[in-house]
Scaffold this active site. Structure first.
Site, mmCIF file in Angstrom:
data_model
loop_
_atom_site.group_PDB
_atom_site.id
_atom_site.type_symbol
_atom_site.label_atom_id
_atom_site.label_comp_id
_atom_site.label_asym_id
_atom_site.label_seq_id
_atom_site.Cartn_x
_atom_site.Cartn_y
_atom_site.Cartn_z
ATOM 1 N N HIS A 172 0.821 -1.226 0.000
ATOM 2 C CA HIS A 172 0.000 0.000 0.000
ATOM 3 C C HIS A 172 0.850 1.269 0.000
ATOM 4 O O HIS A 172 0.308 2.366 -0.139
ATOM 5 C CB HIS A 172 -0.927 0.029 1.214
ATOM 6 C CG HIS A 172 -1.941 -1.068 1.225
ATOM 7 N ND1 HIS A 172 -2.879 -1.220 0.223
ATOM 8 C CD2 HIS A 172 -2.158 -2.093 2.096
ATOM 9 C CE1 HIS A 172 -3.634 -2.281 0.486
ATOM 10 N NE2 HIS A 172 -3.210 -2.836 1.614
ATOM 11 N N ASP A 209 -2.331 -10.744 -2.382
ATOM 12 C CA ASP A 209 -2.913 -10.315 -1.111
ATOM 13 C C ASP A 209 -4.404 -10.030 -1.343
ATOM 14 O O ASP A 209 -4.828 -9.729 -2.465
ATOM 15 C CB ASP A 209 -2.185 -9.050 -0.624
ATOM 16 C CG ASP A 209 -2.645 -8.589 0.743
ATOM 17 O OD1 ASP A 209 -2.000 -8.988 1.734
ATOM 18 O OD2 ASP A 209 -3.645 -7.834 0.826
ATOM 19 N N HIS A 211 -6.019 -7.468 -0.507
ATOM 20 C CA HIS A 211 -6.241 -6.050 -0.815
ATOM 21 C C HIS A 211 -5.497 -5.624 -2.080
ATOM 22 O O HIS A 211 -4.422 -6.144 -2.378
ATOM 23 C CB HIS A 211 -5.753 -5.176 0.346
ATOM 24 C CG HIS A 211 -6.404 -5.474 1.654
ATOM 25 N ND1 HIS A 211 -5.853 -6.337 2.587
ATOM 26 C CD2 HIS A 211 -7.571 -5.031 2.182
ATOM 27 C CE1 HIS A 211 -6.658 -6.404 3.651
ATOM 28 N NE2 HIS A 211 -7.705 -5.636 3.428
ATOM 29 N N ASP A 299 -4.688 -13.020 3.710
ATOM 30 C CA ASP A 299 -5.968 -12.460 4.140
ATOM 31 C C ASP A 299 -7.101 -12.873 3.200
ATOM 32 O O ASP A 299 -8.259 -12.486 3.399
ATOM 33 C CB ASP A 299 -5.895 -10.928 4.324
ATOM 34 C CG ASP A 299 -4.947 -10.233 3.379
ATOM 35 O OD1 ASP A 299 -4.470 -10.860 2.406
ATOM 36 O OD2 ASP A 299 -4.674 -9.024 3.599
HETATM 37 C C1 OKP Z 1 -2.880 -4.381 4.586
HETATM 38 B B1 OKP Z 1 -2.512 -5.548 3.664
HETATM 39 C C2 OKP Z 1 -11.332 -2.148 6.379
HETATM 40 C C3 OKP Z 1 -10.166 -1.779 7.245
HETATM 41 C C4 OKP Z 1 -8.865 -1.927 6.524
HETATM 42 C C5 OKP Z 1 -6.460 -1.614 6.725
HETATM 43 C C6 OKP Z 1 -6.116 -2.856 6.004
HETATM 44 C C7 OKP Z 1 -4.693 -2.897 5.519
HETATM 45 C C8 OKP Z 1 -4.342 -4.202 4.838
HETATM 46 N N1 OKP Z 1 -12.565 -2.224 7.111
HETATM 47 N N2 OKP Z 1 -7.772 -1.603 7.328
HETATM 48 O O1 OKP Z 1 -2.929 -5.392 2.334
HETATM 49 O O2 OKP Z 1 -2.932 -6.835 4.129
HETATM 50 ZN ZN ZN Z 2 -4.069 -7.379 2.610
#
Ligand code: OKP
Ligand code: ZN
Length: 361
Positions: A172, A209, A211, A299
């Site tokens: 990120h 990942d 995200h 995740d």
């Molecule tokens: C980092 B990585 C959503 C909350 C998200 C931050 C997540 C960061 C993920 N309700 N909070 O990509 O695993």
């Molecule tokens: Zn993630």
């Protein structure tokens, strides 16, 4: 048949001091999901599985970081905590910005002056309230980069596969922005190093990942020499919300070299494998000469506390086999994954599958 050589697992204890973290989620302060226990669990599981060898990273300093990130971001990461202490903070709780400088703040007024104290500038370089900083954060972030670069070096030096147990994660983090538990973009720094110093012409990055890796996408958006393919939860419902749609495909020399595969909630191996095979086709069509750089997140697991996909432990072996079957040498770098009780088994499954895929492919 001879025993395959052990796979090098680069890791550093520096991450242990990036701890005591809290994040602000939906107006509440909660313990940060991105905890030291995650990396400890992976390390233990790989040692228990056998066939892995823990190694300390080499120190590469700030230069490879500055090849990817603005010095303004690096300054904030390096000095936010110490400047806060110098200004009288007692150090008892993490630093989380409360004021964010959006492009909409400045409008036509750029450049605006910023405070000289790094902790007061933090909100100009951060996009969320989930990325706390403590005394050990800057050293941990640097060590995670060293872990990624050490894994990249190992593969360039001849290993078929190396794993960098990066913590904090990186995907990120953009050129001048941190967030999403990420400070420096470990995978992007490794990819850029492969281009500049590894002597390769084309680097492919595969981000699995949960995200979208907004930072990695931004860093290589206009680059004709780096392919970024990402499978992730559809940003129409999932963090980071503002990027990762299939319509984003890069620009200029990088037109078509950003490929996003947004996934619906509850996606299980079937749907996941279809998207993965499209992504792997894109990698093959790009014809990279460099080792493949994988941003690995767990995740996507069915019981992940912040994800809504439905992958199971055995599925990671399948996914690993599919990637390993592609053939190129591979640098695997850890990103997310927050089901601490399963993350070790998931890592063993994925890396084991990757090794099998390579041997079969
Ligand atoms: C980092 B990585 C959503 C909350 C998200 C931050 C997540 C960061 C993920 N309700 N909070 O990509 O695993
Ligand atoms: Zn993630």
């Amino acid at each position: 048949m001879s025993q395959p050589p052990p796979v090098a697992v680069y890791r550093s204890n520096a991450h242990l001091a990036h701890a005591g973290l809290v994040e602000l989620l939906a107006g509440r302060q909660i313990p940060c999901y991105e905890s030291p226990e995650r990396a400890v669990a992976i390390e233990r599981a790989l040692l228990g599985a056998g066939g892995y060898e823990l190694r300390e990273p080499q120190a590469f300093g700030l230069e490879p970081i500055l090849a990817v990130h603005d010095r303004t971001l690096v300054d904030v990461v390096e000095h936010a905590w110490t400047d806060a202490l110098a200004a009288g903070a007692d150090g008892s709780h993490p630093l989380i910005p409360d004021t964010f400088k959006l492009a909409a703040y400045s409008g036509p007024m750029e450049p605006l002056a910023l405070p000289s104290a790094a902790h007061l500038r933090l909100g100009a370089f951060c996009f969320d309230t989930a990325t706390p900083m403590v005394a050990g954060t800057a050293a941990a972030a640097r060590a995670a980069v060293d872990v990624a670069l050490s894994a990249a070096h190992a593969v360039v030096d001849g290993a078929a596969l190396a794993y960098g147990l990066c913590r904090p994660p990186g995907h990120h983090a953009a050129r001048a922005m941190l967030g999403g538990y990420c400070f420096y973009n470990n995978a992007a720094i490794a990819a850029e190093w492969l281009r500049r110093d590894g002597g390769f012409a084309r680097v492919a990055m595969l981000d699995i990942d949960y995200h979208h890796g907004n930072g990695t996408q931004q860093l290589f958006w206009e680059r004709g020499d780096v392919l970024y393919c990402s499978l992730h939860a559809d940003p129409a419902r999932a963090y980071p919300y503002f990027s990762g749609f299939a319509s984003e495909r890069g620009a200029g020399a990088g037109e078509g070299l950003t490929r996003n595969f947004p996934l619906p909630a509850d996606t299980s191996l079937d749907g996941y494998a279809d998207a993965l095979s499209e992504a792997l086709d894109a990698v093959a069509a790009f014809d990279p000469d460099a080792p493949l750089v994988v941003s690995l997140g767990f995740d996507t697991f069915e019981r992940d506390p912040i994800g809504d996909l439905a992958l199971r432990t055995a599925d990671y072996a399948e996914i690993g086999r599919a990637i390993g079957g592609m053939g190129p040498r591979t640098v695997v770098l850890q990103e997310g994954g927050y089901a601490v009780d399963a993350i070790g088994a998931n890592a063993v499954a994925f890396l084991g599958g990757l090794r099998e895929g390579r041997e079969a492919g």
